[in-house]
Write a protein that holds these residues in place. Structure first.
Motif, mmCIF file in Angstrom:
data_model
loop_
_atom_site.group_PDB
_atom_site.id
_atom_site.type_symbol
_atom_site.label_atom_id
_atom_site.label_comp_id
_atom_site.label_asym_id
_atom_site.label_seq_id
_atom_site.Cartn_x
_atom_site.Cartn_y
_atom_site.Cartn_z
ATOM 1 N N UNK A 1 0.830 -1.209 0.000
ATOM 2 C CA UNK A 1 0.000 0.000 0.000
ATOM 3 C C UNK A 1 0.861 1.253 0.000
ATOM 4 N N UNK A 2 1.953 1.237 0.778
ATOM 5 C CA UNK A 2 2.848 2.392 0.809
ATOM 6 C C UNK A 2 3.477 2.623 -0.562
ATOM 7 N N UNK A 3 3.910 1.546 -1.196
ATOM 8 C CA UNK A 3 4.532 1.667 -2.515
ATOM 9 C C UNK A 3 3.511 2.170 -3.522
ATOM 10 N N UNK A 4 2.282 1.636 -3.472
ATOM 11 C CA UNK A 4 1.239 2.090 -4.391
ATOM 12 C C UNK A 4 0.920 3.562 -4.162
ATOM 13 N N UNK A 5 0.974 4.001 -2.903
ATOM 14 C CA UNK A 5 0.714 5.406 -2.610
ATOM 15 C C UNK A 5 1.839 6.291 -3.145
ATOM 16 N N UNK A 6 3.063 5.789 -3.169
ATOM 17 C CA UNK A 6 4.205 6.572 -3.647
ATOM 18 C C UNK A 6 4.361 6.534 -5.171
ATOM 19 N N UNK A 7 3.697 5.606 -5.844
ATOM 20 C CA UNK A 7 3.866 5.444 -7.296
ATOM 21 C C UNK A 7 3.524 6.694 -8.101
ATOM 22 N N UNK A 8 2.405 7.375 -7.860
ATOM 23 C CA UNK A 8 2.129 8.575 -8.664
ATOM 24 C C UNK A 8 3.225 9.629 -8.527
ATOM 25 N N UNK A 9 3.719 9.833 -7.319
ATOM 26 C CA UNK A 9 4.813 10.784 -7.121
ATOM 27 C C UNK A 9 6.073 10.340 -7.838
ATOM 28 N N UNK A 10 6.341 9.059 -7.798
ATOM 29 C CA UNK A 10 7.519 8.533 -8.497
ATOM 30 C C UNK A 10 7.364 8.701 -10.007
ATOM 31 N N UNK A 11 6.134 8.447 -10.515
ATOM 32 C CA UNK A 11 5.898 8.624 -11.948
ATOM 33 C C UNK A 11 6.117 10.083 -12.344
ATOM 34 N N UNK A 12 5.619 11.013 -11.522
ATOM 35 C CA UNK A 12 5.833 12.432 -11.825
ATOM 36 C C UNK A 12 7.324 12.764 -11.790
ATOM 37 N N UNK A 13 8.024 12.225 -10.799
ATOM 38 C CA UNK A 13 9.470 12.486 -10.703
ATOM 39 C C UNK A 13 10.207 11.918 -11.908
ATOM 40 N N UNK A 14 9.796 10.735 -12.355
ATOM 41 C CA UNK A 14 10.425 10.121 -13.530
ATOM 42 C C UNK A 14 10.167 10.976 -14.767
ATOM 43 N N UNK A 15 8.905 11.433 -14.933
ATOM 44 C CA UNK A 15 8.591 12.286 -16.087
ATOM 45 C C UNK A 15 9.416 13.572 -16.045
ATOM 46 N N UNK A 16 9.513 14.174 -14.861
ATOM 47 C CA UNK A 16 10.300 15.404 -14.713
ATOM 48 C C UNK A 16 11.770 15.138 -15.039
ATOM 49 N N UNK A 17 12.281 14.019 -14.565
ATOM 50 C CA UNK A 17 13.682 13.669 -14.849
ATOM 51 C C UNK A 17 13.892 13.454 -16.350
ATOM 52 N N UNK A 18 12.921 12.833 -17.012
ATOM 53 C CA UNK A 18 13.035 12.639 -18.463
ATOM 54 C C UNK A 18 13.055 13.977 -19.189
ATOM 55 N N UNK A 19 12.169 14.897 -18.775
ATOM 56 C CA UNK A 19 12.148 16.220 -19.404
ATOM 57 C C UNK A 19 13.478 16.929 -19.192
ATOM 58 N N UNK A 20 13.982 16.864 -17.955
ATOM 59 C CA UNK A 20 15.276 17.492 -17.673
ATOM 60 C C UNK A 20 16.384 16.869 -18.519
ATOM 61 N N UNK A 21 16.336 15.562 -18.674
ATOM 62 C CA UNK A 21 17.361 14.881 -19.464
ATOM 63 C C UNK A 21 17.292 15.333 -20.925
ATOM 64 N N UNK A 22 16.067 15.395 -21.462
ATOM 65 C CA UNK A 22 15.933 15.834 -22.857
ATOM 66 C C UNK A 22 16.418 17.274 -23.016
ATOM 67 N N UNK A 23 16.080 18.126 -22.053
ATOM 68 C CA UNK A 23 16.526 19.514 -22.120
ATOM 69 C C UNK A 23 18.053 19.582 -22.039
ATOM 70 N N UNK A 24 18.637 18.790 -21.130
ATOM 71 C CA UNK A 24 20.099 18.738 -20.998
ATOM 72 C C UNK A 24 20.734 18.261 -22.306
ATOM 73 N N UNK A 25 20.159 17.201 -22.891
ATOM 74 C CA UNK A 25 20.715 16.662 -24.139
ATOM 75 C C UNK A 25 20.632 17.710 -25.250
ATOM 76 N N UNK A 26 19.497 18.422 -25.316
ATOM 77 C CA UNK A 26 19.351 19.454 -26.334
ATOM 78 C C UNK A 26 20.367 20.574 -26.111
ATOM 79 N N UNK A 27 20.504 21.031 -24.859
ATOM 80 C CA UNK A 27 21.473 22.084 -24.566
ATOM 81 C C UNK A 27 22.896 21.631 -24.869
ATOM 82 N N UNK A 28 23.181 20.378 -24.587
ATOM 83 C CA UNK A 28 24.512 19.855 -24.860
ATOM 84 C C UNK A 28 24.786 19.837 -26.369
ATOM 85 N N UNK A 29 23.777 19.392 -27.142
ATOM 86 C CA UNK A 29 23.941 19.393 -28.605
ATOM 87 C C UNK A 29 24.153 20.816 -29.115
#
Length: 148
Positions: free
Chosen positions: A72-100
């Motif tokens: 139950x604790x893990x299921x409760x934390x999943x939406x926050x983790x998904x948001x954090x993963x999405x944010x990390x992906x966006x940051x990574x794409x932005x970093x990759x674009x800036x690096x290019x």
């Protein structure tokens, strides 16, 4: 042979007498009070095994409850983790674009520096030619003035 047969008969009598004494002092449910037997009755063994099984089941139930609580604790934390993963992906794409973009800018700067070096070299060569031509012109001018 008669002595051995007599001793075997006595041993049989002792065994029967001991069994009779035990049957008087112990029933199927276990020993009667006052008997200190090294053997346990089947009932006591069964009770002990049931108690052990009950303890095992209680531990298993506690572990299942703990597992459900953690799940139950893990299921409760999943939406926050998904948001954090999405944010990390966006940051990574932005970093990759800036690096290019930075690498492209660096390549352009390097190319411009090379062009500037070539132009400076041309300028220096042209200035040398110009000074040579000026000297030659001055020399021709002086020789023309001497002739005139």
């Amino acid at each position: 042979i008669k002595k051995l047969q007599e001793s075997a008969r006595r041993m049989d009598e002792l065994v029967q007498q001991t069994h009779a004494n035990l049957d008087r002092q112990e029933t199927h449910s276990g020993p009667l009070s006052g008997l200190e037997s090294q053997f346990e009755s089947p009932k006591k063994r069964a009770v002990r095994k049931l108690a052990r099984a009950k303890n095992v089941m209680q531990r298993a139930d506690a572990l299942k409850r703990k597992e459900a609580r953690i799940e139950d604790q893990v299921k409760a934390e999943l939406p926050g983790m998904d948001r954090a993963i999405d944010h990390a992906k966006k940051l990574h794409h932005k970093y990759a674009q800036l690096r290019r973009e930075a690498e492209a800018a660096q390549q352009k700067a390097d190319a411009a520096k090379v062009r500037q070096g070539k132009l400076q070299h041309r300028l220096a060569r042209d200035q040398q030619r110009l000074s040579g031509i000026k000297r030659h012109l001055e020399a021709e001018k002086e020789s023309y003035e001497r002739m005139a």
